[in-house]
Each structure stands twice: as structure tokens, then as C-alpha cells.
Design a protein around this motif. Structure first.
Motif, PDB file in Angstrom:
ATOM      1  N   ILE A 216       0.824  -1.128  -0.266  1.00  0.00           N
ATOM      2  CA  ILE A 216       0.114  -0.217   0.196  1.00  0.00           C
ATOM      3  C   ILE A 216       0.500   1.405  -0.025  1.00  0.00           C
ATOM      4  O   ILE A 216       1.558   1.419   0.778  1.00  0.00           O
ATOM      5  CB  ILE A 216      -0.939  -0.039   1.311  1.00  0.00           C
ATOM      6  N   THR A 217       0.646   2.106  -0.878  1.00  0.00           N
ATOM      7  CA  THR A 217       1.374   3.370  -1.093  1.00  0.00           C
ATOM      8  C   THR A 217       0.356   4.403  -0.923  1.00  0.00           C
ATOM      9  O   THR A 217      -0.436   4.549  -1.974  1.00  0.00           O
ATOM     10  CB  THR A 217       2.166   3.427  -2.485  1.00  0.00           C
ATOM     11  N   ARG A 218       0.492   5.433  -0.051  1.00  0.00           N
ATOM     12  CA  ARG A 218      -0.208   6.630  -0.095  1.00  0.00           C
ATOM     13  C   ARG A 218       0.448   7.686  -0.501  1.00  0.00           C
ATOM     14  O   ARG A 218       1.716   8.035   0.112  1.00  0.00           O
ATOM     15  CB  ARG A 218      -0.714   6.998   1.172  1.00  0.00           C
ATOM     16  N   ILE A 219       0.082   8.381  -1.559  1.00  0.00           N
ATOM     17  CA  ILE A 219       0.954   9.669  -2.208  1.00  0.00           C
ATOM     18  C   ILE A 219       0.187  10.771  -1.835  1.00  0.00           C
ATOM     19  O   ILE A 219      -0.868  11.030  -2.563  1.00  0.00           O
ATOM     20  CB  ILE A 219       1.217   9.468  -3.782  1.00  0.00           C
ATOM     21  N   ASP A 220       0.547  11.734  -0.974  1.00  0.00           N
ATOM     22  CA  ASP A 220      -0.027  12.946  -1.008  1.00  0.00           C
ATOM     23  C   ASP A 220       0.693  13.941  -2.088  1.00  0.00           C
ATOM     24  O   ASP A 220       1.910  14.242  -1.912  1.00  0.00           O
ATOM     25  CB  ASP A 220       0.119  13.546   0.510  1.00  0.00           C
ATOM     26  N   LEU A 221      -0.039  14.438  -2.745  1.00  0.00           N
ATOM     27  CA  LEU A 221       0.592  15.289  -3.989  1.00  0.00           C
ATOM     28  C   LEU A 221       0.608  16.808  -3.685  1.00  0.00           C
ATOM     29  O   LEU A 221       0.252  17.605  -4.185  1.00  0.00           O
ATOM     30  CB  LEU A 221      -0.412  14.941  -5.200  1.00  0.00           C
ATOM     31  N   SER A 222       1.715  16.982  -2.769  1.00  0.00           N
ATOM     32  CA  SER A 222       2.026  18.338  -2.323  1.00  0.00           C
ATOM     33  C   SER A 222       3.388  18.366  -3.072  1.00  0.00           C
ATOM     34  O   SER A 222       3.506  17.886  -4.103  1.00  0.00           O
ATOM     35  CB  SER A 222       2.545  18.224  -0.760  1.00  0.00           C
TER      36      SER A 222
END
Length: 272
Positions: A216-222
Motif C-alpha cells: 500500500i502506497t499513499r501519495i499526498d500530491l504536495s
């Protein structure tokens, strides 16, 4: 860019509509309202259809398992065929401009709404599932009001879209991971550095034997993007979670169905 019949060129369809287009906005809001009462199924598309419609967004968070295996010449043919199929199904209408220079593309607001929900997001969660040598994916695109657009991608390159609340999405992902409510909780709680993991420690043999492994990879596109990683492993002996630590190590812990559900709920920001 995609070649249209007759040699003209199309930009990605998602580039042809503003995010706040009134009809498209109304469609998105209607779907979000309906999803409060239950998950909304928004259609199934192929790799090549989505590449025609949406191009290749950056960062490339959504896999294309079928077209990624094609050679370039075959990919061009597949995209051209996909466009013809979309036109034949009435989902897209391509009209030659009167001066013969370029084309005009028309599509229903529902199609534009789906594409904008897929592309204009602030966070993405990518699940990659390995079962019996087969890889499948679930890509979750964060929406307003705590909603998520789930994009299931199977090994054949079929993409199924479902819009749901964070709570419902967490339940769906727990099921997708293979977590079962009647499995025992394995007696494991170990934290290992990446160097230790490279030596294949014996403590992790039960984890390695799991029949379903999901990263599982969560990417917060900051700016820059921030990524966090975890994993769920399921087998006859129970479930395991892998969790990153502040010391750049990984903690592996036995888990029950409730712990897997809680992990997904936390990952998606579902209310406690």
C-alpha cells in the motif's frame, strides 16, 4: 496525444473541459450525494480506452498492465482501435473541423466528470496485490467530503470505477486484501531495518508464506509529493501488517480482520 481516424490528432479528453464546468460539476456533485447512501458504480474501461481519454497523467499513479506489455507499434494500433470503439459505442464523437485542420471532440458530461475525478486529486492510495503469481491493483483517488473514487485494475487491464465513502472504501479494501474475520491472530511483532530485511530473517517466514500480499502506497500530491508505505499479508495462519517507523525500519505485526480494517480506515482518513 492520440491519433484519430484519418490521421488527425486528439489531445487527452480530460484536457478539453474545465474542472468547474457547470454540467460536469453538477454530475460530480450528484454522484457524491448518491454515494453517501451507498457505493456508486461508474463504469468499466480498458487500459487503451483510458489512455485515449485521459492520456498519461503525471505522476503515473495508475498502472496499465495490458498496454505496458505491448511494443510501440502494437500500442499505437490498440489506441486507434480503442478510439474507434469509443466512437462506435457513442461515448465519444469526433467531428472534423470545417477547414479540415484538426478535429472537435464531444462527450457526455458523465465521461468528463469521471475523468476530472480521476485526475484532479490531492491524494492517491495505490494497492498492489499479488495472488498466485497474478498482480492486480486498486487505485483510490481522494475526492471532496471524505469520498474516494476506487479504480480497480485487474491483470487484463480492465479498470472498474466505484465511488464510495471512506468507511465503505476501507471495508472494500479489507475484503480485497483477503482479510477474513475468522482467522487467528499470529504471534508476531518484530521491527527490522532494511539491512536486516535484506538477509531474509527467519522471523518473517510466515509473512513470506502468505497467499495474498498487498503493498500500500499513499501519495499526498504536495510539492514535493510525500509517500508512505505499508502492507497487508493474508494466509491460512492469519493476517500480518507491515508498517513504516520513524527510524526508517519496518514493523511486522500479527493482525485480525478488525486491525486490517482499522489500518485501511486510517490510511483513507475514515472517521473513527
Amino acid at each position: 496525444m492520440t491519433a484519430a481516424p484519418g490521421g488527425a490528432t486528439l489531445v487527452a479528453l480530460s484536457d478539453l473541459v474545465a474542472l468547474d464546468d457547470e454540467e460536469v460539476l453538477d454530475t460530480r456533485l450528484s454522484w457524491l450525494g448518491d454515494a453517501v447512501d451507498g457505493p456508486q458504480r461508474l463504469g468499466i474501461f480498458t487500459d487503451e480506452e483510458l489512455l485515449v481519454l485521459d492520456g498519461a497523467p503525471e505522476p503515473a499513479t495508475v498502472p496499465t498492465p495490458w498496454t505496458s506489455r505491448l511494443e510501440q507499434g502494437h500500442t499505437d494500433t490498440a489506441l486507434s482501435t480503442a478510439l474507434r470503439g469509443l466512437i462506435a459505442r457513442g461515448m465519444v464523437h469526433v467531428e472534423q473541423q470545417t477547414d479540415g485542420d484538426g478535429v472537435v471532440v464531444h462527450a457526455a458530461p458523465e465521461l468528463f466528470a469521471l475523468l476530472t475525478m480521476r485526475r484532479h486529486v490531492t491524494s492517491v492510495v495505490v494497492g498492489e496485490r499479488h495472488v498466485d503469481g497474478t498482480d492486480d491493483f486498486a487505485v483510490l483517488h481522494e475526492q471532496r467530503a471524505g469520498m474516494w473514487l476506487i479504480e480497480y485494475v485487474d491483470h487484463r487491464g480492465l479498470h472498474e470505477f466505484v465511488l464510495a465513502t471512506a468507511e465503505v472504501a476501507a471495508e472494500a479494501m479489507t475484503l480485497w486484501c483477503g482479510a477474513q474475520p475468522d482467522r487467528p491472530v499470529p504471534d508476531l511483532d518484530v521491527t527490522l531495518t532494511r539491512e536486516q530485511l535484506a538477509d531474509r530473517p527467519a522471523e518473517l517466514e510466515p509473512v513470506a508464506a502468505a497467499t495474498a500480499a498487498v503493498t500500500i502506497t499513499r501519495i499526498d500530491l504536495s510539492d514535493p509529493p510525500v509517500a508512505t508505505w505499508s502492507g497487508v499479508y493474508s494466509g491460512a495462519d492469519g493476517h500480518y501488517l507491515s508498517l513504516g517507523t520513524r527510524e526508517d525500519a519496518l514493523r511486522y505485526v500479527g493482525a485480525d480482520h478488525a486491525a486490517v480494517l482499522d489500518h485501511w480506515a486510517t490510511t483513507l482518513g475514515a472517521p473513527a
